[in-house]
Structure formats: C-alpha cells, structure tokens
Design a protein around this motif. Structure first.
Motif, PDB file in Angstrom:
ATOM      1  N   ASP A  19       0.803  -1.184   0.091  1.00  0.00           N
ATOM      2  CA  ASP A  19       0.057   0.054  -0.173  1.00  0.00           C
ATOM      3  C   ASP A  19       0.661   1.260  -0.001  1.00  0.00           C
ATOM      4  N   TRP A  20       1.954   1.036   0.688  1.00  0.00           N
ATOM      5  CA  TRP A  20       2.885   2.407   0.615  1.00  0.00           C
ATOM      6  C   TRP A  20       3.509   2.524  -0.621  1.00  0.00           C
ATOM      7  N   LEU A  21       3.795   1.269  -1.322  1.00  0.00           N
ATOM      8  CA  LEU A  21       4.571   1.687  -2.628  1.00  0.00           C
ATOM      9  C   LEU A  21       3.397   2.069  -3.429  1.00  0.00           C
ATOM     10  N   ASP A  22       2.409   1.630  -3.549  1.00  0.00           N
ATOM     11  CA  ASP A  22       1.330   2.205  -4.456  1.00  0.00           C
ATOM     12  C   ASP A  22       0.803   3.547  -3.869  1.00  0.00           C
ATOM     13  N   GLY A  23       0.421   3.618  -2.950  1.00  0.00           N
ATOM     14  CA  GLY A  23      -0.175   5.168  -2.662  1.00  0.00           C
ATOM     15  C   GLY A  23       0.912   6.338  -2.343  1.00  0.00           C
ATOM     16  N   HIS A  24       2.141   6.087  -2.495  1.00  0.00           N
ATOM     17  CA  HIS A  24       3.096   7.133  -2.079  1.00  0.00           C
ATOM     18  C   HIS A  24       4.024   7.191  -2.972  1.00  0.00           C
ATOM     19  N   VAL A  25       5.024   5.935  -2.859  1.00  0.00           N
ATOM     20  CA  VAL A  25       6.189   5.966  -3.770  1.00  0.00           C
ATOM     21  C   VAL A  25       6.046   6.238  -5.283  1.00  0.00           C
ATOM     22  N   LEU A  26       4.864   5.397  -5.801  1.00  0.00           N
ATOM     23  CA  LEU A  26       4.656   5.633  -7.115  1.00  0.00           C
ATOM     24  C   LEU A  26       4.119   7.095  -7.522  1.00  0.00           C
ATOM     25  N   GLY A  27       3.180   7.544  -6.850  1.00  0.00           N
ATOM     26  CA  GLY A  27       2.685   8.942  -6.991  1.00  0.00           C
ATOM     27  C   GLY A  27       3.935  10.111  -6.888  1.00  0.00           C
TER      28      GLY A  27
END
Length: 213
Positions: A103-111
């Motif tokens: 969720d951290w990767l999807d919601g923060h890093v990629l953004g």
C-alpha cells in the motif's frame, strides 16, 4: 506631558531585502528551468532558453548556477524533502506487513515519481554529463536510506556501514526501476511490479530490523 507620537514602521534592513530578492530570483530560474526542460528535454535545452523563459540575463543566471547541470541538480533537490518524507512513512507502520508495504509503494512512492518526473528525468541526464551532479545524486540515495533509521538501529559499530549500504541499495534499486518505468516509459504490469516490490521491500525491511546475523 510629552505628546504621544507613533513610531514609524521600521524598514527591513537592506541586506534582508537583497537576500529576499536573491531567493526570489533563484526560485524563478528553477521554475523556468523546469518549464524549459519539460518542453525541450534536458539535452535539447540550453542556458539561453532558461534565461529567455525567466526574462533574465546570463549574468544573473551565472550568479546563481554554475551551468545547466548545476540548475538541473538544484531543481531535483527541491523534490528531496517530499522524497525523504515518503521513506519516513515506513516508520509509521502500525505493524510491518507485506500488505502495508505494498500500500505504501502504491499510494506514496509511485505517486511521487509521477509528480516529480521532470526533476527526476533531468537529474538522470545531468549525472551522465557532470561528476558533481552524480555525486549530489548519490548523496540523495544515502540520505533517503538514512530515513529508514528505525530499521537500522541494530546496525552499530563496524556493522553500521553495512546496514546503511543495504538500505542504500534497496533505495537505489527502487529508484532505477521507477525511473525506467514511470519516467522513461518502459511498459510493465503495475500489479505485477507492485507485488514484486512489496516482496522485496518487506523481506529486506524485516532483515534490516533484525540486524546483523
């Protein structure tokens, strides 16, 4: 009884006013450089293009930046505080689980990578041309790795550098993948990559937290 007089508003010191002007000019050139780099690309853009966009002069440009690589690095460094904040979020997981990492990767890093794609693209071109920009970029990698400090507390003494290097390689791996995927446009299945990244990051964060074997 002496008459009451209102004290005049003190004018800001001349040095403070000049410093404000300097900061405003610095930020204006960075904003204009981003516009030019987005339109022309790093290699297609010139200092003259940036100066024209800023309605400035070469003398003013060179009072702030050494060359095109220097302004590219400075532009990228404006993205560092939000970038560091992303890695600090890993310390706020109520519990370290693979799902929370995903969720951290999807919601923060990629953004983050999508939002700052211009800054990331220009620094990657600049580091190929300028050793100074390359050194500044690698310092960002290690600084980002230090934001994983809660997972590095057991890496002390002679093992401190080992722990930081492991964390730096984890950040660098993510940085390279996101650059080619989200900036350069190499096609990947988003769900598949998120699953792989979540596996890698979860496993490595657990190992980092446990400390040297």
């Amino acid at each position: 009884m002496e008459p009451v007089t209102s004290s005049p508003t003190a004018a800001p010191p001349r040095n403070a006013f000049r410093e404000q002007q300097r900061r405003e000019a610095h930020e204006r050139y960075l904003d204009c450089a981003r516009t030019v780099f987005e339109r022309l690309g790093y290699h297609g853009a010139t200092v003259a293009d940036i100066v024209t966009e800023a309605n400035g002069s070469r003398a003013t440009f060179y009072a702030h930046f050494r060359d095109k690589a220097d302004i590219a690095a400075a532009l990228f460094e404006r993205a560092l505080p939000p970038g560091a904040a992303i890695y600090r979020l890993t310390a706020d997981f109520p519990e370290l689980t693979r799902e929370r990492v995903r969720d951290w990767l999807d919601g923060h890093v990629l953004g983050f990578w999508v939002r700052y794609r211009v800054e990331i693209d220009v620094i990657n071109h600049a580091i190929a041309d300028d050793p100074g920009a390359a050194a500044r970029h690698y310092r960002w990698i290690t600084d980002a790795a230090r934001e994983l400090a809660p997972y590095l507390v057991r890496w002390t003494g002679e093992q401190e550098e080992v722990g930081l290097t492991r964390a730096s390689l984890l950040v660098l791996q993510l940085e390279r993948l996101c650059y080619h995927w989200l900036v350069r446009g190499v096609e990947h299945d988003r769900g598949m990559l998120l699953d792989i990244l979540a596996d890698l990051w979860y496993r490595e964060l657990v190992l980092l937290r446990e400390g040297p074997r």
